[in-house]
Scaffold this active site. Structure first.
Site, PDB file in Angstrom:
ATOM      1  N   GLU A 150       1.000  -1.154  -0.189  1.00  0.00           N
ATOM      2  CA  GLU A 150      -0.469  -0.183  -0.334  1.00  0.00           C
ATOM      3  C   GLU A 150       0.969   1.688   0.115  1.00  0.00           C
ATOM      4  O   GLU A 150       1.863   1.060   0.798  1.00  0.00           O
ATOM      5  CB  GLU A 150      -0.916  -0.058   1.284  1.00  0.00           C
ATOM      6  CG  GLU A 150      -2.168  -0.964   0.890  1.00  0.00           C
ATOM      7  CD  GLU A 150      -2.576  -0.822   2.346  1.00  0.00           C
ATOM      8  OE1 GLU A 150      -4.505  -1.417   2.023  1.00  0.00           O
ATOM      9  OE2 GLU A 150      -2.932  -0.379   3.188  1.00  0.00           O
ATOM     10  N   CYS A 151       0.650   1.890  -1.005  1.00  0.00           N
ATOM     11  CA  CYS A 151       1.357   3.612  -1.147  1.00  0.00           C
ATOM     12  C   CYS A 151       2.813   3.286  -0.677  1.00  0.00           C
ATOM     13  O   CYS A 151       3.316   2.557  -1.441  1.00  0.00           O
ATOM     14  CB  CYS A 151       0.427   4.701   0.316  1.00  0.00           C
ATOM     15  SG  CYS A 151       1.167   5.223  -0.059  1.00  0.00           S
ATOM     16  N   GLY A 152       3.591   3.557   0.085  1.00  0.00           N
ATOM     17  CA  GLY A 152       4.692   3.002   0.547  1.00  0.00           C
ATOM     18  C   GLY A 152       5.006   2.299  -0.404  1.00  0.00           C
ATOM     19  O   GLY A 152       6.230   1.761  -0.611  1.00  0.00           O
ATOM     20  N   TYR A 186       3.462  -0.244  -1.633  1.00  0.00           N
ATOM     21  CA  TYR A 186       3.858  -0.648  -3.114  1.00  0.00           C
ATOM     22  C   TYR A 186       4.255   0.382  -3.904  1.00  0.00           C
ATOM     23  O   TYR A 186       5.457  -0.401  -4.901  1.00  0.00           O
ATOM     24  CB  TYR A 186       2.880   0.739  -3.582  1.00  0.00           C
ATOM     25  CG  TYR A 186       2.125   0.212  -5.733  1.00  0.00           C
ATOM     26  CD1 TYR A 186       2.296  -0.576  -5.899  1.00  0.00           C
ATOM     27  CD2 TYR A 186       1.519   1.866  -5.526  1.00  0.00           C
ATOM     28  CE1 TYR A 186       1.353  -0.659  -7.381  1.00  0.00           C
ATOM     29  CE2 TYR A 186       1.625   1.886  -7.228  1.00  0.00           C
ATOM     30  CZ  TYR A 186       1.566   0.972  -7.911  1.00  0.00           C
ATOM     31  OH  TYR A 186       1.323   1.402  -9.078  1.00  0.00           O
ATOM     32  N   SER A 222      -0.973  -0.681  -4.589  1.00  0.00           N
ATOM     33  CA  SER A 222      -1.368   0.924  -5.212  1.00  0.00           C
ATOM     34  C   SER A 222      -1.046   1.518  -4.447  1.00  0.00           C
ATOM     35  O   SER A 222      -0.979   1.706  -3.197  1.00  0.00           O
ATOM     36  CB  SER A 222      -3.091   0.633  -5.567  1.00  0.00           C
ATOM     37  OG  SER A 222      -4.008   0.821  -4.096  1.00  0.00           O
TER      38      SER A 222
END
Length: 424
Positions: free
Chosen positions: A311-313, A315, A407
């Site tokens: 997730e985010c970082g 990802y 993502s």
């Protein structure tokens, strides 16, 4: 004691007031806290102040039943709002702190930064007290007061308003910040000293007894759905680079029988042998060189046979490369055809309806996106279809390549239904 602390706008000092109150009250009795909205950083400060876990309560992403169930366990609860009291997601402000106060029937204490006003504070307070008849604004805390004369002017303008206290300007309450908000709690070696200073000021200048008397009925836990664990054994990255995992999500997985194993990529821990590897968000861009050099972590991540989700970082770390703010590229895991950069920052912010047909998080979800990274390359199969809070379709989000997916969106909760404004 159950109430919500809010403000007319961001930057009014409600986080510092909340932290000082939590630490001051925790000196004599147990106190629990919650944070309104999709925030990872403030809850860690709350937990440090109270020695109790802090839960996120999100009136946009969660159903009222879910919120009441999460808030039901605490006998005493202070909730910190987000932004201004009535600020929520477009188009109609849904998910505001006022919505949360209404769901939980909580009285509201309004923190007003009075540093640049005098008589106008009366109009401001009265406007907030009358704006929404669903909401009971019990009174105000005056913050950033310049002098005794200034305080007297403010009190005269608030003749009919309950004032829980007046806090003078104090450089001792300054908190550091970076691009996603406050510097993380675990990164402040002076955190306990800061919390104690804030608590001493709140005890000195606020009427703690009057605040203690603010109350609301504890909600019935009722029946609320939990998020089913995506696997039986889950390895979770946890350190200063991967700190953004919601407590309610992890609690749901434990309640569903999952075994959680934590490891530190920054310490070059190898990825544990589990059924799923979860890399949450955080600040990998601040540690990109160190992560790239930690070959035991990187090699074990590449060789893991388990599904991997970022997730985010997290990802970004799964991609081919990450360019830091200085323009230096760092080799990442190379498990997704993804290049991200902080050399040219761009804000991406907002709630998301998400839908995936495959991967460990197949299904419909509510989520949130908040980052400054730009995507230079994202090649392959998208993971999520998505809409924003208004139901407007967004470009597909994330990537999935075999057992690896991720993502920029943070999943908050399971969407109760595939609603008309959620992606099909």
């Amino acid at each position: 004691m159950r109430f919500l602390i809010s403000a007319p706008a961001s930057g009014s000092g409600k986080t510092t007031v909340t932290l000082g109150l939590l630490r001051a009250i925790s000196r004599t009795e147990p106190i629990h806290s919650a944070k309104s909205g999709p925030d990872y950083i403030d809850p860690a400060f709350h937990a440090a102040a109270t020695a109790q876990p802090c839960v996120n309560l999100d009136a946009w992403a969660m159903t009222p039943e879910r919120i009441r169930a999460l808030a039901a366990g605490a006998k005493s609860l202070i909730v910190e709002g987000a932004m201004g009291l009535f600020d929520g997601a477009p188009p109609a402000g849904r998910g505001s702190s006022a919505d949360l106060a209404h769901i939980l029937n909580l009285p509201v204490v309004l923190v007003i930064d009075a540093g640049r006003m005098a008589g106008s504070v009366g109009a401001l307070a009265q406007g907030f007290m009358r704006y929404d008849p669903r909401i009971h604004v019990a009174g105000v805390i005056l913050n950033n007061v310049g002098s005794l004369r200034h305080e007297a002017m403010l009190r005269a303008a608030l003749a009919d308003v309950t004032i829980f206290g007046s806090i003078p300007r104090s450089p001792a309450l300054h908190t550091g910040a970076r691009h996603l908000g406050l510097v993380q709690a675990q990164e402040r070696p002076d955190l306990d000293a800061f919390l104690d200073r804030a608590a001493d000021l709140m005890a000195q200048y606020l009427d703690l007894a009057a605040l203690h008397n603010l109350d609301a009925p504890r909600p019935c836990a009722g029946v609320s759905s939990r998020m089913a664990p995506p696997a039986q054994r889950i390895a979770i990255a946890r350190d200063a680079a991967f700190a953004f995992a919601y407590p309610h999500l992890l609690d749901d997985w434990r309640a569903g029988g999952a075994e959680l194993q934590f490891f530190s990529p920054l310490a070059d821990d190898p990825v544990p042998d589990t059924d799923l590897v979860y890399l949450p968000g955080g600040y990998p861009e601040l540690h990109a060189g160190r992560l790239a050099a930690n070959q035991r972590f990187m090699t074990s991540l590449r060789q893991s046979k388990a599904p991997i989700f970022g997730e985010c970082g997290g990802y970004m770390v799964l991609g081919d490369g990450l360019i830091d703010a200085d323009g230096q590229r760092h080799e990442m895991a190379g498990l997704l055809q993804l290049e991200t950069s902080f050399a040219q920052r761009k804000l991406h912010l907002g709630y998301r309806h998400l839908h995936a047909t495959t991967g460990p998080f197949a299904g419909h979800w509510t989520g949130h996106e908040f980052h400054y990274a730009t995507t230079q390359k994202a090649t392959g199969t998208p993971l999520f279809t998505a809409t924003d809070a208004t139901g407007t379709p967004l470009p597909p989000m994330g990537l999935i390549a075999g057992r690896v997916s991720g993502s920029f969106a943070h999943i908050i909760d399971a969407s109760p239904i595939a609603s008309a404004d959620a992606p099909a």
